[in-house]
Design a protein around this motif. Structure first.
Motif, PDB file in Angstrom:
ATOM      1  N   THR A  26      32.629  42.775  26.141  1.00  0.00           N
ATOM      2  CA  THR A  26      31.420  43.420  26.677  1.00  0.00           C
ATOM      3  C   THR A  26      30.796  42.635  27.832  1.00  0.00           C
ATOM      4  O   THR A  26      30.466  43.202  28.875  1.00  0.00           O
ATOM      5  CB  THR A  26      30.373  43.587  25.552  1.00  0.00           C
ATOM      6  OG1 THR A  26      30.974  44.300  24.470  1.00  0.00           O
ATOM      7  CG2 THR A  26      29.154  44.349  26.039  1.00  0.00           C
ATOM      8  N   VAL A  27      30.621  41.336  27.639  1.00  0.00           N
ATOM      9  CA  VAL A  27      29.948  40.543  28.674  1.00  0.00           C
ATOM     10  C   VAL A  27      30.848  40.400  29.894  1.00  0.00           C
ATOM     11  O   VAL A  27      30.405  40.539  31.038  1.00  0.00           O
ATOM     12  CB  VAL A  27      29.544  39.159  28.120  1.00  0.00           C
ATOM     13  CG1 VAL A  27      29.018  38.257  29.234  1.00  0.00           C
ATOM     14  CG2 VAL A  27      28.490  39.317  27.022  1.00  0.00           C
ATOM     15  N   ARG A  28      32.119  40.205  29.653  1.00  0.00           N
ATOM     16  CA  ARG A  28      33.024  39.967  30.772  1.00  0.00           C
ATOM     17  C   ARG A  28      33.244  41.240  31.579  1.00  0.00           C
ATOM     18  O   ARG A  28      33.020  41.270  32.791  1.00  0.00           O
ATOM     19  CB  ARG A  28      34.355  39.409  30.243  1.00  0.00           C
ATOM     20  CG  ARG A  28      35.136  38.619  31.262  1.00  0.00           C
ATOM     21  CD  ARG A  28      36.131  39.452  32.029  1.00  0.00           C
ATOM     22  NE  ARG A  28      36.961  40.222  31.107  1.00  0.00           N
ATOM     23  CZ  ARG A  28      37.562  41.332  31.438  1.00  0.00           C
ATOM     24  NH1 ARG A  28      37.449  41.835  32.651  1.00  0.00           N
ATOM     25  NH2 ARG A  28      38.280  41.999  30.550  1.00  0.00           N
ATOM     26  N   ASP A  29      33.633  42.326  30.929  1.00  0.00           N
ATOM     27  CA  ASP A  29      33.885  43.552  31.702  1.00  0.00           C
ATOM     28  C   ASP A  29      32.560  44.200  32.096  1.00  0.00           C
ATOM     29  O   ASP A  29      32.418  44.742  33.196  1.00  0.00           O
ATOM     30  CB  ASP A  29      34.770  44.526  30.911  1.00  0.00           C
ATOM     31  CG  ASP A  29      35.736  45.279  31.812  1.00  0.00           C
ATOM     32  OD1 ASP A  29      35.290  45.772  32.860  1.00  0.00           O
ATOM     33  OD2 ASP A  29      36.926  45.385  31.478  1.00  0.00           O
ATOM     34  N   GLY A  30      31.573  44.110  31.207  1.00  0.00           N
ATOM     35  CA  GLY A  30      30.243  44.631  31.543  1.00  0.00           C
ATOM     36  C   GLY A  30      29.611  43.877  32.704  1.00  0.00           C
ATOM     37  O   GLY A  30      28.850  44.447  33.487  1.00  0.00           O
ATOM     38  N   GLY A  31      29.953  42.602  32.833  1.00  0.00           N
ATOM     39  CA  GLY A  31      29.420  41.803  33.938  1.00  0.00           C
ATOM     40  C   GLY A  31      29.808  42.357  35.303  1.00  0.00           C
ATOM     41  O   GLY A  31      29.116  42.129  36.305  1.00  0.00           O
ATOM     42  N   LEU A  32      30.898  43.116  35.323  1.00  0.00           N
ATOM     43  CA  LEU A  32      31.316  43.730  36.583  1.00  0.00           C
ATOM     44  C   LEU A  32      30.354  44.846  37.003  1.00  0.00           C
ATOM     45  O   LEU A  32      30.382  45.304  38.146  1.00  0.00           O
ATOM     46  CB  LEU A  32      32.751  44.284  36.451  1.00  0.00           C
ATOM     47  CG  LEU A  32      33.824  43.214  36.201  1.00  0.00           C
ATOM     48  CD1 LEU A  32      35.148  43.839  35.797  1.00  0.00           C
ATOM     49  CD2 LEU A  32      34.012  42.360  37.458  1.00  0.00           C
ATOM     50  N   VAL A  33      29.509  45.287  36.067  1.00  0.00           N
ATOM     51  CA  VAL A  33      28.532  46.343  36.382  1.00  0.00           C
ATOM     52  C   VAL A  33      27.223  45.739  36.901  1.00  0.00           C
ATOM     53  O   VAL A  33      26.546  46.323  37.744  1.00  0.00           O
ATOM     54  CB  VAL A  33      28.242  47.205  35.128  1.00  0.00           C
ATOM     55  CG1 VAL A  33      27.301  48.358  35.460  1.00  0.00           C
ATOM     56  CG2 VAL A  33      29.544  47.738  34.521  1.00  0.00           C
ATOM     57  N   ASN A  34      26.847  44.565  36.394  1.00  0.00           N
ATOM     58  CA  ASN A  34      25.524  43.995  36.759  1.00  0.00           C
ATOM     59  C   ASN A  34      25.660  42.597  37.349  1.00  0.00           C
ATOM     60  O   ASN A  34      24.714  41.803  37.282  1.00  0.00           O
ATOM     61  CB  ASN A  34      24.603  43.981  35.525  1.00  0.00           C
ATOM     62  CG  ASN A  34      25.048  42.967  34.481  1.00  0.00           C
ATOM     63  OD1 ASN A  34      26.123  42.385  34.600  1.00  0.00           O
ATOM     64  ND2 ASN A  34      24.227  42.753  33.466  1.00  0.00           N
ATOM     65  N   ASP A  35      26.816  42.322  37.952  1.00  0.00           N
ATOM     66  CA  ASP A  35      27.056  40.996  38.548  1.00  0.00           C
ATOM     67  C   ASP A  35      26.772  39.862  37.568  1.00  0.00           C
ATOM     68  O   ASP A  35      26.327  38.792  37.966  1.00  0.00           O
ATOM     69  CB  ASP A  35      26.243  40.825  39.845  1.00  0.00           C
ATOM     70  CG  ASP A  35      26.772  41.729  40.953  1.00  0.00           C
ATOM     71  OD1 ASP A  35      27.960  42.117  40.902  1.00  0.00           O
ATOM     72  OD2 ASP A  35      25.985  42.074  41.863  1.00  0.00           O
ATOM     73  N   PHE A  36      27.002  40.133  36.306  1.00  0.00           N
ATOM     74  CA  PHE A  36      26.947  39.112  35.256  1.00  0.00           C
ATOM     75  C   PHE A  36      25.542  38.603  34.958  1.00  0.00           C
ATOM     76  O   PHE A  36      25.373  37.548  34.365  1.00  0.00           O
ATOM     77  CB  PHE A  36      27.881  37.938  35.592  1.00  0.00           C
ATOM     78  CG  PHE A  36      29.302  38.387  35.799  1.00  0.00           C
ATOM     79  CD1 PHE A  36      30.174  38.494  34.742  1.00  0.00           C
ATOM     80  CD2 PHE A  36      29.750  38.765  37.067  1.00  0.00           C
ATOM     81  CE1 PHE A  36      31.476  38.943  34.935  1.00  0.00           C
ATOM     82  CE2 PHE A  36      31.047  39.219  37.263  1.00  0.00           C
ATOM     83  CZ  PHE A  36      31.910  39.305  36.194  1.00  0.00           C
TER      84      PHE A  36
END
Lengths: 330, 330
Positions: A26-36
């Motif tokens: 979640t954090v790693r791939d989700g980080g691609l949505v909100n620049d981490f």
């Protein structure tokens, strides 16, 4: 005899597969949505929910090169230093393991990845395109020597020819890597294609003593379906993200995966609480991800989702024009 | 030799299947979300888009009994009279056929279904639960005698035992029905189960000279995946709805289906225009449908989605509590 060492049993709908490992990205791939830029509270709550839910691995982010990426322009999980991870997990006194992702050619792995006994990280996942496999192998050897579990995650696999895949599997088979990952970066694979790729990967895994993993995207609403196919076929590592949080159309939803799996160690309710308390506010804050028509189009055309991401960012809804335009770039 | 009468070819990812028929059920299944109150402009625009897109059948709605359902409380597509259909399609001077759905036990079929030569309708789809199969057969015989194509759509198939399915297929096999439909009303089937059901249905279809259809729901984000499985296996009728519009988690998205199919007669761009112009305003007006956690839960538990629909209607977001409560009703 430990569960892990039992002889593999036939995988059926009602059985559970003791050798299966679920990884929350979640954090790693989700980080691609909100620049981490995740708040610590979010990451801590996710860590706790994952532990309670019996998730096997939690991926904290990339370990990107600070020389190539400006730490002023990204949240900390673009780099996920050992110290930042430790601030969340302490000494991680749980059964859940910790992973980071290192991009081939975009990580200062020699310096930034410390020996495992100095780090809270257990697994280093090396993300690679087909043409950077030799770099990936160097990174895998380095991480292996430092004591980590390793995986090679072949991105954009739907773009690779059969010959390239064979060659990559041979090189990686002869490396110390533990797991060979199919990464459907563009959400372009149909289950029928996924099955064919799995056959190839499993055959190599068998020959070289490796395991196989699956990371799917939801452009065609097939992330979960492809992940199930992988499980039924014999993959041992599968990725999910809570509420599909991830770039573009997002990933296989972790909640779908946990509901499907029959291993009694998995529990869904902590993830449901996390969705209520952390994911809904994220959506309300304006963060946008998940299946939509433009992502379907890039998926169908086997393309990077960047054009679709741009379309969504501009809040356009002229789907027909998008389709006409994107056909031109095929 | 007409396309229809060619020998069946092997179905592969790049081939097209001339004997496949796509049915758009947007108004009928979507009507379950808004009590069938669609504006005429919406239905006319959909009709035009479907014709342009090469869709084979468009379903206008139910032909419900006006004795059992109060016409004051539903929009016209709950009853979809021949006159109301004709107001949209005229004499339907197109290649697209028209279908209606008639619920076993909830249709005054003897009076309300007129002979085919007096009606714009081509296909009468009889929706039935497993215990109303004899009623369904009476309706099928009636429609067949009146000159219609017919299908038997076995709802909630995931609740039926193997013995019930065998028995139903035998009864229907000996009826004049043209097509035997698997209806995954609860969105509960995994592709692995869908394949097993398809084998049974196809075996019966072969024996009795029938065809097989698939109608999927998206509770577990598997509507499209299950529909693809059906196509690859040999189903000849598949249902979609634009943007998945339909009860609860919705249906297999028509746009996914048309993008997947390789028959050059299908075009996606008219449907994309329809989404822009008609579906987006529908969503903005507050109509709500599509995958969400509560629908996943009813899907997993193989239940009618009504508890989830109620949850969504109340705009609740306490997913964990919903899960705990619904486990109690299993």
């Amino acid at each position: 005899m430990s569960e892990e060492n039992r002889a593999p049993q036939k995988r059926t709908l009602l059985s559970h597969t003791p050798d299966l490992r679920v990884l929350d990205a979640t954090v790693r791939d989700g980080g691609l949505v909100n620049d981490f830029y995740f708040k610590d509270e979010f990451v801590k709550a996710l860590y706790k929910a994952n532990v309670k839910s019996g998730v096997d691995y939690m991926e904290f982010g990339y370990r990107a090169s600070k020389d190539m990426f400006d730490p002023e322009k990204f949240g900390k999980w673009k780099f996920s230093s050992d110290d930042d991870i430790r601030a969340i997990v302490g000494d991680n006194p749980t059964d859940m393991k910790i992973s980071i992702m290192a991009d081939a050619g975009r990580t200062d792995y020699k310096e930034d990845i410390r020996p495992r006994n100095e780090s809270p990280v257990d697994l280093v996942r090396v993300a690679t395109y087909i043409h950077t496999i030799p770099t990936a192998v160097a990174m895998i050897e380095d991480a292996h020597e430092k004591g980590y579990e390793t995986s090679a995650n072949i991105m954009a696999i739907s773009k690779c020819s059969g010959i390239e895949v064979e060659s990559a599997l041979e090189i990686l088979g002869n490396s110390p890597v533990d797991t060979l990952y199919i990464v459907d970066s563009y959400g372009s694979l149909y289950p029928e294609q996924t099955r064919i790729l799995l056959d190839r990967f499993l055959e190599s895994a068998d020959r070289y003593g490796k395991k196989v993993g699956m990371h799917a995207h939801n452009n065609q609403q097939l992330a979960f379906a492809n992940t199930i196919e992988a499980i039924v076929k014999g993959a041992c590592y599968v990725d999910g993200t809570v509420s599909s949080l991830g770039r573009g159309a997002g990933n296989c939803a972790l909640e779908l995966l946990l509901c499907f799996l029959k291993n009694p160690k998995y529990r869904i309710d902590p993830i449901l609480s996390f969705i209520e308390k952390e994911i809904l506010p994220l959506r309300e804050s304006g963060l946008s991800w998940g299946y939509d028509v433009p992502y379907l189009m890039t998926g169908i055309l086997n393309q990077h989702p960047r054009a679709a991401i741009q379309f969504e960012k501009e809040k356009r809804t002229d789907y027909r024009q998008f389709y006409i335009d994107i056909l031109d770039t095929f």
